[in-house]
Motif scaffolding. Structure first.
Motif, mmCIF file in Angstrom:
data_model
loop_
_atom_site.group_PDB
_atom_site.id
_atom_site.type_symbol
_atom_site.label_atom_id
_atom_site.label_comp_id
_atom_site.label_asym_id
_atom_site.label_seq_id
_atom_site.Cartn_x
_atom_site.Cartn_y
_atom_site.Cartn_z
ATOM 1 N N TYR A 98 3.377 -2.644 -0.493
ATOM 2 C CA TYR A 98 2.688 -1.410 0.932
ATOM 3 C C TYR A 98 0.913 -1.439 0.818
ATOM 4 O O TYR A 98 -0.134 -2.026 -0.518
ATOM 5 N N ALA A 99 1.183 -1.829 1.438
ATOM 6 C CA ALA A 99 -0.285 -2.415 2.496
ATOM 7 C C ALA A 99 -1.174 -0.665 2.402
ATOM 8 O O ALA A 99 -2.778 -1.408 2.094
ATOM 9 N N ASP A 100 -0.694 0.120 1.846
ATOM 10 C CA ASP A 100 -2.418 1.148 2.660
ATOM 11 C C ASP A 100 -2.661 1.460 1.536
ATOM 12 O O ASP A 100 -3.430 2.531 1.918
ATOM 13 N N LEU A 101 -1.742 1.125 0.228
ATOM 14 C CA LEU A 101 -2.944 2.203 -0.195
ATOM 15 C C LEU A 101 -3.926 1.284 -1.554
ATOM 16 O O LEU A 101 -4.338 -0.002 -1.062
ATOM 17 N N ALA A 102 -5.227 1.745 -2.334
ATOM 18 C CA ALA A 102 -5.882 0.875 -2.456
ATOM 19 C C ALA A 102 -5.291 -0.682 -3.694
ATOM 20 O O ALA A 102 -3.882 0.141 -3.852
ATOM 21 N N PRO A 103 -6.341 -1.454 -3.661
ATOM 22 C CA PRO A 103 -5.418 -2.734 -4.535
ATOM 23 C C PRO A 103 -5.198 -2.123 -5.965
ATOM 24 O O PRO A 103 -3.217 -2.567 -5.770
#
Length: 472
Positions: free
Chosen positions: A81-86
């Motif tokens: 999931y690349a789109d959210l905060a770490p």
RNA sequence: GGCGCCUUGGCGGAGCGGUUACGCGGAGGUCUGCAAAACCUUAUAGGCCAGUUCGACUCUGGUAGGCGCCUCCA
């Protein structure tokens, strides 16, 4: 009961620290993917150990951790999931696979209700506290990329590093030294805390006014969670043999450095690996199976449990599909036996007949066998012999309680086998009548009807007895 | 190289110094109107070389082969 203790490398009499409550800690999964069946075998061992300790008359508190922050969980979460905060993606990934893990655990008969699960990310506070204590006492030092534990300091304080395995300078491979990319003072030193790198999730941490925001090292997680949940020392620490070094050794060092008592856990119980094609399963060799593979081939997950229990936990066992099939056949034979409880025809006329020892006495014998360093192969061997006797002689009153006692020991779900339906019973009754009328054609038709529903019949002097047909 | 473990019948897998492991599979049989996935019976072992012993699969030494850990790892 007796248990092999890696600390002494001997089978020892088990004597709890406090007989009122036995405290067990099991190193749990890293929740970044499906676990493989080798992992699962380790948890079947831990589950069985708890069952045996309880059967031996103790109350138990059993804690298992979720490693939900480490290199792998971070990497995988960001790939997926690349789109959210770490931190958000980390939580998303780890909660997903924690659920998958618990499902797998239940499927192989591990009693998750008897285990207290602790997440590493819920225990950051106690990790920070422990690291600060170590730092103040001089066992930890700050380097450019994090905080490390000094094994040299630990040794100089008079405690032994290498309680589980022999650790010497010459035992460390050349490769290990050359590949060492971390900024630490000495080869064996290990990270207590890793400073945040770009795009990594991080938790605040201040030490001597320095901002060291980052995440905990792997070893400190278990040290903090175990003593947080169980106190220290506790009774039994479990895990696979590969965790002896460095993981458990490091846990011991961290947890005892500032304590007078050098004991972290009184007993360390390590299970051997489940081999595949003669080798250890590993993600890197890509030679592993998951429970999903087992299901897809049409096997019962509990057949896998039985496969694991058929071998002693301290010996390498071999996983092959043929072995699994053999285990499944054995399991189904036990189910066929358990199904007899629904059938008065299979009950012994002569209740008092001592053709075989009573259920309670037999269970006591099972507990004795299992209490001998978890000798599951021997216990299962006598179980097979015993159930064969009962199947041929007829069972007695109390079989349900007997099956429940077996389930408490083995978790094979013998006591919850359902009865056949009323309709099916009706068909059997009609066939009985046709038979006594000498109407063989109708009798055989009715029998075929049941066969199609997966129910097989055999005629005995007391009437028909059904059994479920093998689906595989 | 260092540390540790293992080697059993077709497959898996135990305990034990002298007597059946057990399971799966195989073979034969029983009950039955027929049948049976049920029950009974049964065959096939102990890497190799020495030693200890009245006697070893079981203890000791050697040897061959295999595995694990030493790096994230159940």
């Amino acid at each position: 009961m007796k248990l092999h203790n890696t600390l002494s490398r001997e089978v020892e009499k088990f004597e709890p620290i406090d007989a009122r409550l036995v405290r067990i800690y099991s190193c749990g999964p890293t929740v970044y993917d499906h676990i493989h069946i080798g992992n699962l075998s380790s948890f079947i061992f831990a589950d069985t150990l708890r069952r045996v300790v309880m059967a031996s008359g103790y109350k138990v508190k059993h804690v298992m951790n979720f490693t939900d922050v480490d290199d792998k969980t971070i990497r995988r979460s960001q790939e997926k999931y690349a789109d959210l905060a770490p931190i958000e993606v980390l939580m998303k990934l780890t909660s997903e696979y924690s659920g998958v893990f618990l499902d797998d655990m239940k499927a192989v008969g591990n009693n998750v209700d008897a285990i207290d699960f602790v997440k590493a990310t819920d225990s950051i506070d106690s990790m920070r506290t422990l690291i600060k204590e170590l730092h103040e006492a001089g066992f930890a030092y700050v380097a450019d990329d994090g905080i490390y534990f000094s094994i040299d300091k630990y040794r100089k304080s008079g405690k032994k590093y290498g309680q589980l395995t022999e650790i010497t300078a010459s035992s460390t491979s050349e490769a290990r030294i050359q590949n060492d990319e971390y900024d630490k003072e000495s080869v064996h030193d290990f990270a207590l805390w890793k400073k945040q790198k770009t795009n990594e999730p991080a938790w605040p941490f201040e030490l001597d006014g320095q901002d060291l925001a980052g995440r905990p090292g792997w070893h400190i997680e278990c040290s903090a969670m175990s003593s947080g949940a169980l106190g220290q020392p506790f009774d039994i620490h479990t895990g696979g043999v590969d965790l002896m070094f460095p993981h458990h050794e490091n846990e011991i060092a961290q947890s005892t450095a500032t304590k007078d008592d050098p004991t972290y856990a009184k007993y360390f119980a390590h299970n051997e690996h489940l081999l595949i094609d003669g080798n250890k399963m590993s993600k890197s060799l890509d030679n592993f199976y998951t429970l999903e593979d087992i299901r897809q081939k049409g096997f019962d997950p509990l057949a896998f449990r039985l496969l694991v229990l058929q071998a002693h936990y301290r010996k390498q066992a071999h996983f092959t599909w043929d072995n699994l099939e053999a285990a499944q056949n054995r399991l189904f034979n036990l189910y066929t036996f358990a199904d007899l409880k629904h059938q008065p025809n299979a009950m012994s006329d002569v209740i008092e007949e001592q053709a075989y020892e009573g259920y309670e006495k037999f269970i006591d014998g099972q507990i004795t066998d299992l209490g001998n360093d978890l000798d599951t192969p021997i216990a299962l061997s006598s179980l097979s012999t015993y159930t064969r006797h009962i199947a041929s002689k007829g069972y007695r009153q109390g079989i349900q309680a007997f099956l429940e006692a077996l389930d408490r020991l083995y978790g094979l779900e013998l006591s919850t086998r359902p009865d056949i339906t009323d309709e099916q019973k009706q068909v059997i009754a009609e066939r009985d009548k046709a038979k006594s009328d000498g109407d063989w054609q109708k009798s055989d038709e009715l029998r075929d009807q049941l066969t199609d529903q997966g129910i097989g019949l055999r005629d005995t002097s007391k009437g028909a007895i059904w059994s479920r047909l093998r689906t595989r």
